[in-house]
Enzyme design. Structure first.
Site, PDB file in Angstrom:
ATOM      1  N   ASP A 144      50.228  42.053  42.383  1.00  0.00           N
ATOM      2  CA  ASP A 144      49.014  42.518  41.716  1.00  0.00           C
ATOM      3  C   ASP A 144      47.900  41.471  41.629  1.00  0.00           C
ATOM      4  O   ASP A 144      48.142  40.330  41.211  1.00  0.00           O
ATOM      5  CB  ASP A 144      49.332  42.924  40.278  1.00  0.00           C
ATOM      6  CG  ASP A 144      50.495  43.883  40.155  1.00  0.00           C
ATOM      7  OD1 ASP A 144      51.134  44.175  41.172  1.00  0.00           O
ATOM      8  OD2 ASP A 144      50.768  44.310  39.024  1.00  0.00           O
ATOM      9  N   TRP A 188      60.040  39.374  45.469  1.00  0.00           N
ATOM     10  CA  TRP A 188      59.572  39.383  44.090  1.00  0.00           C
ATOM     11  C   TRP A 188      60.509  38.570  43.200  1.00  0.00           C
ATOM     12  O   TRP A 188      61.725  38.633  43.319  1.00  0.00           O
ATOM     13  CB  TRP A 188      59.465  40.811  43.574  1.00  0.00           C
ATOM     14  CG  TRP A 188      58.861  40.901  42.211  1.00  0.00           C
ATOM     15  CD1 TRP A 188      57.538  41.004  41.901  1.00  0.00           C
ATOM     16  CD2 TRP A 188      59.554  40.869  40.952  1.00  0.00           C
ATOM     17  NE1 TRP A 188      57.353  41.040  40.542  1.00  0.00           N
ATOM     18  CE2 TRP A 188      58.584  40.963  39.935  1.00  0.00           C
ATOM     19  CE3 TRP A 188      60.897  40.766  40.589  1.00  0.00           C
ATOM     20  CZ2 TRP A 188      58.919  40.965  38.581  1.00  0.00           C
ATOM     21  CZ3 TRP A 188      61.230  40.767  39.241  1.00  0.00           C
ATOM     22  CH2 TRP A 188      60.245  40.868  38.256  1.00  0.00           C
ATOM     23  N   ASP A 192      50.218  45.416  31.140  1.00  0.00           N
ATOM     24  CA  ASP A 192      49.002  45.386  31.949  1.00  0.00           C
ATOM     25  C   ASP A 192      47.736  45.715  31.152  1.00  0.00           C
ATOM     26  O   ASP A 192      47.041  46.698  31.428  1.00  0.00           O
ATOM     27  CB  ASP A 192      49.124  46.341  33.149  1.00  0.00           C
ATOM     28  CG  ASP A 192      50.404  46.161  33.933  1.00  0.00           C
ATOM     29  OD1 ASP A 192      50.973  45.059  33.875  1.00  0.00           O
ATOM     30  OD2 ASP A 192      50.845  47.111  34.605  1.00  0.00           O
ATOM     31  N   GLU A 214      50.954  52.096  35.034  1.00  0.00           N
ATOM     32  CA  GLU A 214      50.802  50.666  35.254  1.00  0.00           C
ATOM     33  C   GLU A 214      49.340  50.330  35.549  1.00  0.00           C
ATOM     34  O   GLU A 214      48.570  51.183  36.007  1.00  0.00           O
ATOM     35  CB  GLU A 214      51.681  50.210  36.425  1.00  0.00           C
ATOM     36  CG  GLU A 214      53.166  50.342  36.169  1.00  0.00           C
ATOM     37  CD  GLU A 214      53.995  49.652  37.242  1.00  0.00           C
ATOM     38  OE1 GLU A 214      54.794  48.781  36.882  1.00  0.00           O
ATOM     39  OE2 GLU A 214      53.835  49.977  38.438  1.00  0.00           O
ATOM     40  N   ASP A 252      53.914  54.532  38.465  1.00  0.00           N
ATOM     41  CA  ASP A 252      55.170  53.915  38.874  1.00  0.00           C
ATOM     42  C   ASP A 252      56.096  54.928  39.549  1.00  0.00           C
ATOM     43  O   ASP A 252      56.961  54.554  40.341  1.00  0.00           O
ATOM     44  CB  ASP A 252      55.855  53.307  37.650  1.00  0.00           C
ATOM     45  CG  ASP A 252      56.994  52.375  38.007  1.00  0.00           C
ATOM     46  OD1 ASP A 252      56.894  51.699  39.041  1.00  0.00           O
ATOM     47  OD2 ASP A 252      57.988  52.324  37.259  1.00  0.00           O
ATOM     48  N   TRP A 262      53.402  38.629  33.423  1.00  0.00           N
ATOM     49  CA  TRP A 262      53.051  39.766  34.265  1.00  0.00           C
ATOM     50  C   TRP A 262      51.549  40.050  34.196  1.00  0.00           C
ATOM     51  O   TRP A 262      50.777  39.276  33.645  1.00  0.00           O
ATOM     52  CB  TRP A 262      53.884  40.980  33.865  1.00  0.00           C
ATOM     53  CG  TRP A 262      55.331  40.871  34.307  1.00  0.00           C
ATOM     54  CD1 TRP A 262      55.955  39.770  34.842  1.00  0.00           C
ATOM     55  CD2 TRP A 262      56.327  41.885  34.225  1.00  0.00           C
ATOM     56  NE1 TRP A 262      57.274  40.057  35.108  1.00  0.00           N
ATOM     57  CE2 TRP A 262      57.542  41.338  34.754  1.00  0.00           C
ATOM     58  CE3 TRP A 262      56.339  43.205  33.780  1.00  0.00           C
ATOM     59  CZ2 TRP A 262      58.727  42.075  34.828  1.00  0.00           C
ATOM     60  CZ3 TRP A 262      57.525  43.941  33.848  1.00  0.00           C
ATOM     61  CH2 TRP A 262      58.693  43.387  34.369  1.00  0.00           C
TER      62      TRP A 262
END
Length: 595
Positions: free
Chosen positions: A66, A90, A199, A254, A287, A125
């Site tokens: 992201d 990841w 987020d 998200e 998602d 995040w």
């Protein structure tokens, strides 16, 4: 104050590195023997450095996802992004940080935010940046405070929202950040799903009640939610009794984004602007299907509620920025040029083993300027104007008719790293095929049936890109026109099903046809345009001036470097005229050297 010696030093290094870097990626001569697999999941040609994106944002190696907290500060554009400094998969996520003067040439700095305190010890995040009233940048991000990994296939991460501030406001590079010990500023509260709570958006300010507001993405069962929070001091945040907006059946929301757009004109608006002549956009990343959707509507500041206009679906059948490989996007307001800029991430679609072998995964797509279409029903997007600075050698085609079943090669430039703009004239619609209304909300499934090689009436016509001379490998980007009961329907497709001969990316692998409908009336104007950016393994296309955008990742084994070819094709039953085609080689910018 003028520019500092420190700034001069950094940018002198950049200029030297840019000068010595190649203006275009070296041609690659891939031998057929390299198609052999080293194991079941790796094709050597797919790991060839010739497929590494040259002008799309990326670090030299490792995993990215992201885009986070883009902002403009003291003459520099900043991009933070999710990054694994330890590998091409990841994990170990930090906020990497790069700066640029022009959104095209980038210099990497050290990570801005890393796990270090109880409120983010298991991860930092995604989040956003806000410029406070006194000009101070603030980052709001999701911290992971616990994880339940008893089931490795379903790890539950407990999430809170934190704030960080620059340590030195006189530093235009914003290299040092402080995470106050009073974090989290938004802990998990009553009625909040703590494992689906992340987020935070850019905050907006209301002078009427002197409160900041922001949204955090969440869900309750399968009801997607934009949770609304308010604060007077950016330190203590209180959850509103109601959501800003929510929709049943959409699952986790998200990377939400909420921002104003002007009803008239191309200029962007600061996130806090509201009132007459303004609409609002709410974008969410689902998602459930890994695609993004947005609505255009009205924000009632007195009720703190957002209501979509109803001109598009408020679910997974709604509008999308990009109908291809595009996720976790984030916009920001650029006060220097008074525009709103959109960043979005495109992941890899090869195998994980190939990502590990080549040591990199993921790119950020070209930043785009976004504004409201004059119809008020959708957004328009276009690559930022600074991209044109990379244009080099050019070729043109004018007034060329392409007969049914024909294809025409566009030669004279290297097209693996190129910018192609073409306008087609569709003078007759009499051969348009009947439109099947079953696919009204599933353009992707329709394109899978009506692919580039399926003969049609009006189309398919468009471009074969990253192709071999014999078309053994090719990615098709094209239009196809249908006739419904009351209008013509224009389908835009990206068909990568013949993009590679890699054994590891065979039939069962992920090579979807991406597609979206284009809101144009070809009975009023017979022309339709297509702009395609080619960057070795990236194909990014803009239809009808940015009304429909499709991006994809492809991995040709033969059509690499100087072996890549560009063709115009027409597989319809009627002639198609190329009014004008311009194609440019694109030079290689400075891309995070030293990261």
């Amino acid at each position: 104050m003028g520019i500092t010696y420190r700034e001069i030093g950094k940018w002198m290094v950049m200029l030297v590195l840019l000068w010595v870097s190649c203006e275009k990626t070296e041609g690659s001569h891939v031998l057929h023997m390299r198609l052999q697999e080293t194991d079941l999941n790796v094709t050597l040609a797919v790991t060839n450095p010739a497929l590494k994106a040259a002008y799309h944002f990326r670090p030299p190696n490792n995993w990215i996802n992201d885009p986070n907290g883009p902002l403009y500060y003291k003459g520099y554009y900043h991009l933070f992004y999710q990054y694994n400094p330890k590998g091409a998969v990841w994990g170990n996520i930090v906020w990497a940080h790069s700066v640029s003067k022009d959104l095209i040439n980038w210099i990497a700095l050290k990570p801005a935010i890393e796990p270090s305190k109880p409120f983010d010890q298991y991860g930092c995040w995604s989040g956003s940046a806000t410029i406070l009233l006194d000009g101070t940048p603030a980052i709001l991000y999701t911290g992971i405070i616990a994880k339940n990994d008893t089931d490795p296939k379903n790890i539950l991460w407990t999430q809170v929202q934190n704030v960080a501030y620059p340590k030195n406001l006189s530093d235009p590079f914003l290299e040092e950040w402080d995470k106050p010990d009073y974090n989290p500023v938004i802990p998990i509260g009553p009625g909040v799903n703590g494992t689906a709570f992340r987020d935070p958006t850019t905050a907006w300010y209301s002078p009427e009640d002197k409160h900041w507001r922001l949204v955090v993405g969440s869900k309750w069962d399968l009801k997607g939610q934009a949770l609304l929070y308010r604060s007077k001091d950016f330190k203590k945040w209180v959850k509103a009794r109601h959501t800003l907006h929510a929709t049943r059946g959409t699952g986790m929301w998200e990377c939400p984004d909420f921002f104003p757009v002007s009803v008239k004109g191309l200029l962007g608006l600061d996130t806090s602007v509201k009132g007459k002549g303004v609409k609002h956009v709410l974008k969410v990343s689902l998602d459930l299907d890994r695609y993004e959707y947005y609505t255009i509507g009205t924000y009632d500041i007195t009720r703190d509620r957002y209501t979509p206009d109803g001109t598009s679906k408020d679910n997974k059948h709604g509008l999308r920025y990009d109908y291809g490989n595009f996720y976790a996007s984030k916009t920001f307001y650029d006060p220097e040029k008074k525009r709103r800029i959109l960043w979005g991430w495109a992941n890899e679609t090869d195998t994980t083993d190939e990502d590990v072998a080549k040591s990199w995964a993921g790119v950020q797509l070209i930043p785009r300027t976004v504004w409201l279409d004059p119809s008020g029903k959708q957004l328009l997007q276009w690559p930022v104007e600074e991209l044109n600075s990379l244009r080099g050698k050019q070729v043109s085609v004018t007034s060329k008719t392409v007969k049914p079943g024909d294809h025409l090669e566009v030669g004279g430039i290297q097209t693996a790293q190129a910018d192609v703009e073409v306008t087609f004239d569709v003078s007759s619609l009499s051969n348009a095929e009947p439109f099947d209304p079953e696919y009204m909300y599933d353009a992707q499934a329709f394109c899978k049936i009506k692919g580039a090689d399926v003969k049609g009436g009006v189309g398919p016509f468009g471009l074969y890109v990253l192709a071999t001379s014999d078309l053994q490998e090719k990615t098709a980007v094209f239009f196809r026109v249908f006739k419904s009961e009351d209008k013509h329907v224009v389908l835009m497709c990206n068909d990568p099903t013949q993009s590679t001969l890699a054994p590891s990316l065979a039939e069962s692998k992920y090579k979807p046809t991406f597609a979206g409908y284009v809101d144009v009336d070809l009975t009023k104007s017979s022309s339709i345009s297509l702009k395609t950016l080619l960057d070795h393994s990236v194909v990014e296309s803009f239809g009808a001036g940015g009304k429909t955008v499709i991006s994809s990742r492809v991995y040709p084994t033969l059509a690499q470097g100087d072996n890549a070819r560009l063709f115009i094709f027409n597989n319809g039953a009627a002639d198609i005229k190329v009014t004008k085609l311009d194609a440019w080689e694109l030079k290689k910018p400075l891309m995070n050297i030293g990261a």
